[in-house]
Write an enzyme that holds these catalytic residues in place. Structure first.
Site, PDB file in Angstrom:
ATOM      1  N   ASP A 121       1.586 -12.964   9.453  1.00 28.79           N
ATOM      2  CA  ASP A 121       0.925 -13.978  10.259  1.00 28.79           C
ATOM      3  C   ASP A 121       1.626 -14.187  11.601  1.00 28.79           C
ATOM      4  O   ASP A 121       2.737 -14.718  11.643  1.00 28.79           O
ATOM      5  CB  ASP A 121       0.910 -15.289   9.450  1.00 28.79           C
ATOM      6  CG  ASP A 121       0.346 -16.451  10.223  1.00 28.79           C
ATOM      7  OD1 ASP A 121      -0.491 -16.231  11.112  1.00 28.79           O
ATOM      8  OD2 ASP A 121       0.738 -17.597   9.926  1.00 28.79           O
ATOM      9  N   ASP A 155      -3.635 -14.366  16.741  1.00 26.54           N
ATOM     10  CA  ASP A 155      -3.250 -14.879  15.435  1.00 26.54           C
ATOM     11  C   ASP A 155      -3.844 -14.030  14.320  1.00 26.54           C
ATOM     12  O   ASP A 155      -5.022 -14.153  13.999  1.00 26.54           O
ATOM     13  CB  ASP A 155      -3.719 -16.330  15.297  1.00 26.54           C
ATOM     14  CG  ASP A 155      -3.192 -16.999  14.040  1.00 26.54           C
ATOM     15  OD1 ASP A 155      -2.488 -16.338  13.260  1.00 26.54           O
ATOM     16  OD2 ASP A 155      -3.482 -18.186  13.842  1.00 26.54           O
TER      17      ASP A 155
END
Length: 383
Positions: A89, A272
């Site tokens: 992430d 992201d």
């Protein structure tokens, strides 16, 4: 998450014979063409073949695409290793997995870390509390060896969750999150996993990169320490990081049919990999939804005519002077029910003006996160 290997050729001088060369496909290329690369790497994660495919100083780690919602790879923690499925992430900076002391229903349905079973685990009394877009996690900080493919980060800080407050996480196919954002977002006085890789001399270049496959196809990878150019077309276009927390950049404008529909005076966005959608300020996203004739439903979800996908214009993000089009086939998803939804959502957190370029954008562009030069490289993926 808010919720190279490359082939080097040695030129031999003073050769008396010129031999014509025929390009032979590498093992990796052959496996990728047959959509078998990810399965192979998962079955042989520590083999000599894996290191050959990765290249010296570069680790290519496979991930699995779950319904275009998130991408999951396997890591291990401790001695002997305990395996976990995690999201890599870029929207957070900490490594977090459930612990055996967690009493939440979420932890019952996922793998949990047992500190007692690891001879290299180091405990602390430091409490942690981490907010995520999908919930909040509390627990304790610990240290242990973390393995990602052939990389082993010694005495790596990570969070052991004791309480996870999010019903949405209970049935996910991943156990934890491995953050790859800047250290500014990490827990106080801790070193994130990627920084440990670099500090401990495990990788040859201070960067990592993502290739995200589409439509449940195999082949998604995160690579540490180098870039494999066989995953993208053309040249990487470099964008300076505007703020070193998230992987944040300046977007010049967002347009459709050559008309600016958002971000008219530039805006900020971050890449992201832990977010599946493209998220933006409410008014800007609503303007785009109006441009594609999206209809609001009684459940507050917007829907789009599936027949219109082939005629709708691209959403074009212009970043550092380069246009990055996102076609309707990428910003609209068709569910098994036959209903089509935009891969767009509004940011409900404190009227944020930040855009989040999640997987719907990143599937189109091979993305390099270059910590050495504080920049992001983008190039169209090879379909």
């Amino acid at each position: 998450m808010r919720w190279i290997g490359f082939l080097s050729l040695v030129a031999l001088s003073e050769c008396l014979v010129t031999i014509p060369l025929t390009k032979i496909k590498s093992m990796r290329e052959s496996l990728r063409e047959k959509d078998l690369l990810t399965d192979y790497l998962q079955r042989h994660p520590y083999s000599h073949a894996y290191r050959f495919l990765s290249g010296e100083g570069v680790t290519v780690h496979p991930m699995r695409n779950f319904l275009d919602l998130y991408y999951v790879g396997t890591i291990s923690i401790g001695t002997p290793p305990q395996e976990f499925k995690v999201i890599f992430d870029t929207g957070s900076a900490d490594l977090l997995v459930p612990s055996i002391y967690c009493s939440s229903p979420i932890c019952v349905t996922h793998r949990t870390f047992d500190p007692r079973a690891s001879s290299t685990f180091q405990s602390t009394d430091q409490p942690i509390e981490l907010p995520y877009g999908s919930g909040k996690v509390t627990g304790r900080l610990g240290y242990d060896d973390v393995r990602i493919g052939d990389l082993v980060c010694k005495s790596q800080a990570f969070g052991l969750s004791w309480l996870e407050l999010s019903l949405s996480l209970e049935f996910t196919a991943y156990d934890g999150i491995l953050g790859l954002a800047y250290p500014a977002l990490a827990l106080r006085n801790t070193t994130p996993v990627f920084d440990s890789m670099w500090n401990q001399g495990l990788i040859s270049e201070n960067l990592f990169a993502f290739y995200l496959s589409s439509n449940e196809k195999n082949g998604s990878v995160v690579m540490f320490g180098g870039v494999d150019p066989s995953y993208y077309r053309g040249e990487l276009q470099w964008v300076p990081v505007s703020e070193q927390g998230y992987w944040q950049v300046t977007v010049d404008s967002i347009s459709m049919d050559s008309k600016v529909v958002a971000c008219a005076d530039s805006c900020q966005a971050f890449m992201d990999t832990g977010t599946s959608l493209v998220i933006g300020p409410t008014n800007s996203v609503l303007n785009i939804l109006r441009n594609i004739s999206a209809q609001n439903t009684s459940t507050s979800w917007y829907v789009v005519s599936c027949e219109a996908i082939h005629s709708l214009p691209d959403i074009v993000f212009t970043i550092n002077g380069v246009a990055y089009p996102v076609p309707a086939s990428a910003y609209i998803r068709r569910e098994q029910t036959g209903i089509c939804y935009p891969n767009l959502d509004t940011d409900t957190s404190d009227s944020s003006s930040l855009w989040v370029l999640g997987d719907a954008f990143l599937r189109l562009y091979f993305t390099v996160f270059d910590r050495a030069n504080n920049r992001i490289g983008l190039a169209p993926v090879i379909a």
